[in-house]
Design a protein around this motif. Structure first.
Motif, PDB file in Angstrom:
ATOM      1  N   LEU A  13       0.320  -1.159   0.099  1.00 40.22           N
ATOM      2  CA  LEU A  13      -0.170  -0.157   0.193  1.00 40.22           C
ATOM      3  C   LEU A  13       0.647   1.323   0.294  1.00 40.22           C
ATOM      4  CD1 LEU A  13      -2.885  -0.818   2.668  1.00 40.22           C
ATOM      5  CD2 LEU A  13      -3.071  -1.041   0.185  1.00 40.22           C
ATOM      6  N   LEU A  14       0.826   1.929  -1.179  1.00 44.00           N
ATOM      7  CA  LEU A  14       1.543   3.450  -1.114  1.00 44.00           C
ATOM      8  C   LEU A  14       1.066   4.034  -0.022  1.00 44.00           C
ATOM      9  CD1 LEU A  14       1.668   3.371  -4.731  1.00 44.00           C
ATOM     10  CD2 LEU A  14       2.669   2.049  -3.971  1.00 44.00           C
ATOM     11  N   SER A  15       2.040   4.661   0.613  1.00 42.06           N
ATOM     12  CA  SER A  15       2.026   6.243   1.515  1.00 42.06           C
ATOM     13  C   SER A  15       1.959   7.165   1.490  1.00 42.06           C
ATOM     14  CB  SER A  15       2.732   5.177   2.999  1.00 42.06           C
ATOM     15  OG  SER A  15       3.898   4.765   2.802  1.00 42.06           O
ATOM     16  N   ALA A  16       3.651   7.484   0.329  1.00 43.07           N
ATOM     17  CA  ALA A  16       3.872   8.808   0.533  1.00 43.07           C
ATOM     18  C   ALA A  16       4.725   9.193  -1.097  1.00 43.07           C
ATOM     19  CB  ALA A  16       4.272   9.242   1.564  1.00 43.07           C
ATOM     20  N   PRO A  17       5.052  10.061  -1.640  1.00 46.39           N
ATOM     21  CA  PRO A  17       4.296  11.445  -1.769  1.00 46.39           C
ATOM     22  C   PRO A  17       2.375  10.796  -2.611  1.00 46.39           C
ATOM     23  CG  PRO A  17       6.039  11.703  -3.404  1.00 46.39           C
ATOM     24  CD  PRO A  17       5.924  10.554  -3.075  1.00 46.39           C
ATOM     25  N   SER A  18       1.505  11.829  -1.943  1.00 48.84           N
ATOM     26  CA  SER A  18       0.243  11.266  -1.774  1.00 48.84           C
ATOM     27  C   SER A  18      -0.283  11.552  -3.593  1.00 48.84           C
ATOM     28  CB  SER A  18      -0.826  11.773  -0.581  1.00 48.84           C
ATOM     29  OG  SER A  18      -0.568  13.445  -0.857  1.00 48.84           O
ATOM     30  N   SER A  19      -0.771  10.329  -4.268  1.00 47.00           N
ATOM     31  CA  SER A  19      -1.394  11.134  -5.121  1.00 47.00           C
ATOM     32  C   SER A  19      -1.789  12.270  -5.729  1.00 47.00           C
ATOM     33  CB  SER A  19      -2.517   9.385  -5.310  1.00 47.00           C
ATOM     34  OG  SER A  19      -2.141   9.774  -7.387  1.00 47.00           O
ATOM     35  N   GLY A  20      -1.718  12.936  -7.137  1.00 46.19           N
ATOM     36  CA  GLY A  20      -1.840  13.794  -6.993  1.00 46.19           C
ATOM     37  C   GLY A  20      -1.195  15.366  -6.373  1.00 46.19           C
ATOM     38  N   SER A  21      -0.124  14.582  -5.311  1.00 41.26           N
ATOM     39  CA  SER A  21       0.529  15.999  -4.962  1.00 41.26           C
ATOM     40  C   SER A  21       1.744  16.419  -5.684  1.00 41.26           C
ATOM     41  CB  SER A  21       1.218  15.168  -3.583  1.00 41.26           C
ATOM     42  OG  SER A  21       2.524  13.889  -3.998  1.00 41.26           O
ATOM     43  N   PHE A  22       2.273  18.157  -5.758  1.00 44.53           N
ATOM     44  CA  PHE A  22       3.050  18.263  -6.165  1.00 44.53           C
ATOM     45  C   PHE A  22       4.155  18.318  -4.771  1.00 44.53           C
ATOM     46  CE2 PHE A  22      -0.335  19.912  -8.446  1.00 44.53           C
ATOM     47  CZ  PHE A  22       0.062  20.183  -9.483  1.00 44.53           C
ATOM     48  N   SER A  23       5.861  19.037  -5.851  1.00 40.65           N
ATOM     49  CA  SER A  23       6.448  18.712  -4.671  1.00 40.65           C
ATOM     50  C   SER A  23       7.662  19.464  -5.685  1.00 40.65           C
ATOM     51  CB  SER A  23       7.664  17.081  -4.743  1.00 40.65           C
ATOM     52  OG  SER A  23       8.505  17.532  -4.146  1.00 40.65           O
ATOM     53  N   ASN A  24       8.342  20.459  -4.855  1.00 40.13           N
ATOM     54  CA  ASN A  24       9.225  21.352  -5.403  1.00 40.13           C
ATOM     55  C   ASN A  24      10.918  20.822  -4.828  1.00 40.13           C
ATOM     56  OD1 ASN A  24       9.130  21.994  -2.443  1.00 40.13           O
ATOM     57  ND2 ASN A  24       9.259  23.831  -2.706  1.00 40.13           N
ATOM     58  N   ASN A  25      10.791  19.177  -4.731  1.00 34.98           N
ATOM     59  CA  ASN A  25      11.725  18.849  -4.336  1.00 34.98           C
ATOM     60  C   ASN A  25      12.105  17.671  -5.692  1.00 34.98           C
ATOM     61  OD1 ASN A  25      13.458  16.895  -3.187  1.00 34.98           O
ATOM     62  ND2 ASN A  25      12.598  16.419  -1.855  1.00 34.98           N
ATOM     63  N   ASN A  26      12.778  17.601  -6.372  1.00 34.11           N
ATOM     64  CA  ASN A  26      13.341  16.610  -6.952  1.00 34.11           C
ATOM     65  C   ASN A  26      14.503  15.606  -7.234  1.00 34.11           C
ATOM     66  OD1 ASN A  26      16.149  17.965  -7.204  1.00 34.11           O
ATOM     67  ND2 ASN A  26      16.057  19.334  -9.178  1.00 34.11           N
ATOM     68  N   THR A  27      13.960  15.354  -5.247  1.00 30.84           N
ATOM     69  CA  THR A  27      14.633  14.244  -5.000  1.00 30.84           C
ATOM     70  C   THR A  27      13.420  13.734  -3.726  1.00 30.84           C
ATOM     71  OG1 THR A  27      16.142  14.870  -3.722  1.00 30.84           O
ATOM     72  CG2 THR A  27      16.747  14.136  -5.420  1.00 30.84           C
ATOM     73  N   PRO A  28      12.303  13.031  -4.371  1.00 28.76           N
ATOM     74  CA  PRO A  28      11.177  12.972  -3.366  1.00 28.76           C
ATOM     75  C   PRO A  28      11.145  11.534  -3.359  1.00 28.76           C
ATOM     76  CG  PRO A  28      10.141  12.209  -5.888  1.00 28.76           C
ATOM     77  CD  PRO A  28      11.448  13.252  -5.898  1.00 28.76           C
ATOM     78  N   GLN A  29      10.943  11.754  -1.476  1.00 31.95           N
ATOM     79  CA  GLN A  29      10.985   9.991  -1.434  1.00 31.95           C
ATOM     80  C   GLN A  29       9.854   9.408  -1.554  1.00 31.95           C
ATOM     81  OE1 GLN A  29      11.079   8.993   3.511  1.00 31.95           O
ATOM     82  NE2 GLN A  29      12.774   8.230   2.425  1.00 31.95           N
ATOM     83  N   PHE A  30      10.204   7.700  -1.989  1.00 28.11           N
ATOM     84  CA  PHE A  30       8.772   7.140  -2.322  1.00 28.11           C
ATOM     85  C   PHE A  30       8.707   6.411  -1.263  1.00 28.11           C
ATOM     86  CE2 PHE A  30      10.242   8.980  -6.789  1.00 28.11           C
ATOM     87  CZ  PHE A  30       8.893   9.284  -7.335  1.00 28.11           C
ATOM     88  N   ALA A  31       7.484   5.778  -0.449  1.00 30.02           N
ATOM     89  CA  ALA A  31       7.372   5.249   1.023  1.00 30.02           C
ATOM     90  C   ALA A  31       5.851   4.227   0.940  1.00 30.02           C
ATOM     91  CB  ALA A  31       7.344   5.616   1.770  1.00 30.02           C
ATOM     92  N   TRP A  32       6.090   2.762   1.122  1.00 30.66           N
ATOM     93  CA  TRP A  32       4.947   2.765   1.139  1.00 30.66           C
ATOM     94  C   TRP A  32       5.071   1.472   2.572  1.00 30.66           C
ATOM     95  CZ3 TRP A  32       9.040   2.750  -2.127  1.00 30.66           C
ATOM     96  CH2 TRP A  32       9.869   1.521  -1.924  1.00 30.66           C
ATOM     97  N   GLN A  33       3.655   0.748   2.280  1.00 32.20           N
ATOM     98  CA  GLN A  33       3.453  -0.112   3.936  1.00 32.20           C
ATOM     99  C   GLN A  33       4.279  -1.240   3.370  1.00 32.20           C
ATOM    100  OE1 GLN A  33       2.660   1.390   6.582  1.00 32.20           O
ATOM    101  NE2 GLN A  33       2.322   3.323   6.152  1.00 32.20           N
ATOM    102  N   PRO A  34       4.826  -1.984   4.308  1.00 33.09           N
ATOM    103  CA  PRO A  34       5.313  -3.217   4.274  1.00 33.09           C
ATOM    104  C   PRO A  34       4.331  -4.119   3.960  1.00 33.09           C
ATOM    105  CG  PRO A  34       5.734  -2.450   6.321  1.00 33.09           C
ATOM    106  CD  PRO A  34       4.577  -1.852   6.133  1.00 33.09           C
ATOM    107  N   ALA A  35       4.555  -5.291   3.412  1.00 31.16           N
ATOM    108  CA  ALA A  35       4.000  -6.252   2.605  1.00 31.16           C
ATOM    109  C   ALA A  35       4.295  -7.637   3.043  1.00 31.16           C
ATOM    110  CB  ALA A  35       3.688  -6.205   1.280  1.00 31.16           C
ATOM    111  N   ALA A  36       3.193  -8.013   3.531  1.00 34.46           N
ATOM    112  CA  ALA A  36       2.943  -9.171   4.388  1.00 34.46           C
ATOM    113  C   ALA A  36       3.805  -9.894   2.907  1.00 34.46           C
ATOM    114  CB  ALA A  36       1.975 -10.387   4.333  1.00 34.46           C
ATOM    115  N   LEU A  37       5.134 -10.919   3.524  1.00 33.20           N
ATOM    116  CA  LEU A  37       6.107 -12.376   3.399  1.00 33.20           C
ATOM    117  C   LEU A  37       6.687 -11.616   2.095  1.00 33.20           C
ATOM    118  CD1 LEU A  37       3.319 -15.266   1.830  1.00 33.20           C
ATOM    119  CD2 LEU A  37       4.678 -14.947   4.398  1.00 33.20           C
ATOM    120  N   ALA A  38       7.343 -10.243   2.046  1.00 33.62           N
ATOM    121  CA  ALA A  38       8.043  -9.394   1.590  1.00 33.62           C
ATOM    122  C   ALA A  38       9.627  -9.726   1.540  1.00 33.62           C
ATOM    123  CB  ALA A  38       7.368  -8.079   1.194  1.00 33.62           C
ATOM    124  N   SER A  39      10.118  -9.598   1.009  1.00 38.36           N
ATOM    125  CA  SER A  39      11.532 -10.023   1.252  1.00 38.36           C
ATOM    126  C   SER A  39      11.967  -8.880   0.420  1.00 38.36           C
ATOM    127  CB  SER A  39      12.710 -11.190   1.145  1.00 38.36           C
ATOM    128  OG  SER A  39      13.460 -10.909   1.405  1.00 38.36           O
TER     129      SER A  39
END
Length: 167
Positions: A13-39
């Motif tokens: 499940l994606l968490s950040a940056p939220s969909s449709g958002s704008f950023s003035n940072n050209n190195t945004p951090q992409f983040a998501w929730q942990p998924a069961a059984l993920a390595s």
């Protein structure tokens, strides 16, 4: 004999940056929730929602976030999928989009009231459209530069602030 049964990992499940958002940072951090059984995880960033024009594919991400090197200004679509310890991929996450915009808009030209003019009551302030501006904010300061009032984001070219206390 040995064998193992491999279950596919859950969908992240994606968490950040939220969909449709704008950023003035050209190195945004992409983040998501942990998924069961993920390595590990795979992140794909593209210029189109069909992911035919990929600008980044990062595989074997051990955690739940990734910060890419510089992304040029523009709109991007991104998604993530998980891999289990045997290398089996789960389903792709939802697709979210982000607009990177590091260019400041032009400075709006003030129109009314005229500089050093006086008025009775609170005047309506007018300005001319600035190329590249999406929103405007009106900020009033006292003669020493102390902030007295800042509007919310405005999409119009005029604004009457509330009555300001003297002092």
């Amino acid at each position: 004999f040995t064998f193992s049964i491999s279950k596919k990992p859950a969908t992240p499940l994606l968490s950040a940056p939220s969909s449709g958002s704008f950023s003035n940072n050209n190195t945004p951090q992409f983040a998501w929730q942990p998924a069961a059984l993920a390595s590990t995880y795979e992140l794909v960033v593209a210029k189109d929602s069909g992911f035919t024009n990929k600008v980044l594919t990062q595989t074997a991400i051990p955690g739940t976030s990734f910060t890419p090197s510089t992304l040029p200004d523009g709109k991007y679509y991104w998604r993530v999928r998980a891999f289990n310890m045997f290398g089996s991929a789960g389903s792709w996450s939802a697709v979210w989009n982000l607009t990177v915009d590091t260019l400041a808009p032009a400075i709006p030209k003030l129109d009314k009231p005229a500089d050093l003019s006086s008025s009775r009551g609170v005047p309506v302030f007018y300005w001319l459209a600035a190329p590249g501006a999406k929103y405007y904010r009106l900020r009033l300061t006292d003669t020493l530069g102390g902030e007295r009032y800042t509007s919310a984001n405005l999409t119009v070219l005029n604004h009457r602030p509330p009555q300001q206390p003297l002092g």
